[in-house]
Write a protein that holds these residues in place. Structure first.
Motif, PDB file in Angstrom:
ATOM      1  N   THR A 168      -4.516   2.340   3.313  1.00 52.34           N
ATOM      2  CA  THR A 168      -4.474   3.214   4.490  1.00 52.34           C
ATOM      3  C   THR A 168      -5.858   3.387   5.095  1.00 52.34           C
ATOM      4  O   THR A 168      -6.003   3.490   6.319  1.00 52.34           O
ATOM      5  N   ILE A 194       1.646  -1.699   3.627  1.00 56.94           N
ATOM      6  CA  ILE A 194       1.831  -0.309   3.187  1.00 56.94           C
ATOM      7  C   ILE A 194       3.314   0.047   3.116  1.00 56.94           C
ATOM      8  O   ILE A 194       3.771   0.679   2.157  1.00 56.94           O
ATOM      9  N   SER A 212       0.166   9.356   9.289  1.00 55.89           N
ATOM     10  CA  SER A 212      -0.073   8.627  10.536  1.00 55.89           C
ATOM     11  C   SER A 212      -0.510   9.561  11.672  1.00 55.89           C
ATOM     12  O   SER A 212      -1.308   9.161  12.531  1.00 55.89           O
ATOM     13  N   LEU A 253      -6.495   9.366   1.138  1.00 52.22           N
ATOM     14  CA  LEU A 253      -6.008   8.110   1.686  1.00 52.22           C
ATOM     15  C   LEU A 253      -6.175   6.994   0.663  1.00 52.22           C
ATOM     16  O   LEU A 253      -7.201   6.897  -0.003  1.00 52.22           O
ATOM     17  N   VAL A 309       4.157   5.465   8.645  1.00 53.34           N
ATOM     18  CA  VAL A 309       3.142   5.435   7.593  1.00 53.34           C
ATOM     19  C   VAL A 309       2.706   6.868   7.266  1.00 53.34           C
ATOM     20  O   VAL A 309       2.597   7.716   8.155  1.00 53.34           O
TER      21      VAL A 309
END
Length: 481
Positions: A122, A179, A365, A118, A362
């Motif tokens: 994030t 993001i 996610s 990540l 995203v």
């Protein structure tokens, strides 16, 4: 359609029955609703529900009702002494929790043993979705367990949980936008958006609260049950209108609820009864839907990492944030601060916020959602099931317990008197009512003994366990007693 109606009714029916078992076993009611949804879901009995957008919509509607109802039950005179503490926890506390947890997540996911990596943004996004304490869980646990706490801790915890969702929501949305399209957002832009959300949210909340009171007191409806329905519609109008003007709807409905609940209004009894029922209904539906949405076999794939993050939040980031925010308040004991740290419950709000990255597309996610769901389960199991025992351990449980309401009686808002219920203890047992010293303007109206109601007189002998309904005159001309 008949199948949907039947299955939905069965789920709600089972959820209502489970509330009885919840009180006996000491298990948070909302946790059982989540488990019931998972049992009936795709990995259980095969009820498929995959619509993240629908779950998000149900969550928004439910949170608007829960926050307004929580605001209605919040008495201004109780939160005044702890207003500064509650505001600091609901603002800077959320930011500190996001920063500490986000940095830990980023470092954790740099390890080679973890299959995904990540980014810092994030990691902060995952932390932001879980940074606020859940209003539904805190309100439900403190009130269902009838827990009275020393040092004004209960109103402070309810104020924090009811007002910290806006910051977590704004952090989540800002990080998603960064993001997805980092060029469209700047530090000044984020600050300006935060400022607008707060100013508009506070403004709409105050105007709506007073407007609701004025409208319900002046409008003349022939059917009294239309008053609570009108109020419910006004709650939704407040939430959506605030968002339309770039304000925070959660903050607006909570403030409107506080103003409405602390003002005199016609048909208060009907309104309170209706709102309590609607709040329970939407709590059940929201947690059931979120339980149906998750796929447990996917959740177990990230369970170990989620457990590590959950433990870090419970024992490091949440306590650290609480101690920093409450550092200026020297009169507050370390035991009280530790207890406040332990009541950092996760619940429906983090799960709903975790659906926003999924809708926005995203990266990772789905994994983020599963981790948030697992952390919520961990929080409700370990923190939710031990709150009462923690209060006893830290010697913070008030000996004057909340007496369960025994008399279905309310006074008109126009009468300058209040009703109180008192429990007869050892020191008063065996005495005649005429021997009890009472303040001028106080009168015992009814006595409940076991399942019988007695009309008292001066010669009535009180027994231990009797519940007294007392009317007391008050000189207050406005506000909620």
């Amino acid at each position: 359609m008949e199948n949907i109606l039947f299955l939905g009714s069965v789920l709600i029916f089972l959820s209502i029955l489970m509330t009885k078992a919840s009180h006996k076993l000491g298990i948070p009611t909302l946790l059982l609703f989540l488990f019931l949804g998972m049992i009936f879901g795709s990995d259980g009995l095969g009820l498929h529900f995959y619509s993240v957008e629908q779950a998000q919509f149900i969550g928004i509607v439910a949170l608007s009702i829960i926050l307004f109802s929580g605001g209605m039950d919040t008495q201004i005179k109780q939160i005044k002494p702890v207003l500064a503490q509650g505001v600091l926890l609901s603002t800077f506390g959320v930011v500190f929790t996001t920063v500490f947890t986000g940095l830990f997540i980023f470092c954790l996911f740099q390890l080679d043993i973890i299959p995904i990596t990540l980014t810092l943004a994030t990691s902060f996004l995952l932390a932001a979705t879980m940074s606020s304490t859940d209003s539904a869980s805190v309100f439900n646990l403190l009130r269902s367990q009838q827990m009275e706490l020393k040092a004004n801790l209960r109103p402070m915890l309810e104020l924090e949980s009811g007002s910290n969702d806006p910051i977590a929501y704004m952090l989540t949305i800002a990080l998603i936008q960064y993001i997805v399209d980092p060029e469209t957002i700047s530090g000044f832009g984020v600050f300006l958006r935060f400022l607008v959300q707060f100013i508009v949210g506070i403004g709409f909340g105050i105007l709506s609260g007073f407007g609701m009171v004025k409208l319900l007191n002046t409008i003349n409806l022939k059917n009294t049950m239309l008053y609570p329905l009108l109020l419910l519609v006004l709650v939704f109008i407040t939430s959506t209108a605030t968002v339309y003007f770039n304000g925070n709807g959660y903050l607006a409905v909570y403030l409107a609820g506080i103003i409405f609940g602390n003002s005199k209004c016609k048909f208060r009894r009907e309104i309170n009864t209706f709102m309590d029922g609607v709040t329970w209904l939407f709590q059940i539906v929201m947690f059931l839907v979120l339980g149906l949405l998750v796929n447990p076999h996917e959740m177990w794939q990230v369970a170990v990492f989620a457990l590590v993050i959950g433990i870090f939040m419970m024992f490091v980031s949440r306590p650290l944030s609480v101690f920093i925010c409450l550092f200026p308040f020297k009169g507050m004991s370390n035991k009280a601060k530790l207890f406040v740290s332990w009541v950092g419950l996760r619940g429906a709000v983090p799960i709903i916020f975790a659906t926003y990255p999924m809708v926005a597309g995203v990266d990772y996610s789905n994994q983020l959602f599963n981790m948030v769901f697992f952390i919520t389960l961990v929080s409700l199991i370990f923190q939710g099931m031990t709150i009462s025992r923690s209060a006893v351990y830290f010697d913070l449980k008030d000996e004057n317990e909340i007496i369960e309401k025994s008399f279905d009686v309310e006074l008109s808002e126009d009468i300058n008197s209040v009703l109180k219920e008192e429990l007869v203890r050892n020191d008063l047992a065996g005495k005649k009512l005429s021997e009890i010293k009472m303040k001028q303007g106080m009168l015992v109206m009814l006595i409940k003994r076991d399942m019988k109601y007695l009309i008292p007189n001066g010669s009535t002998i009180l027994l231990e366990g009797d519940k007294l309904l007392i009317i007391e005159e008050t000189n207050e001309k406005s506000g909620k007693e």
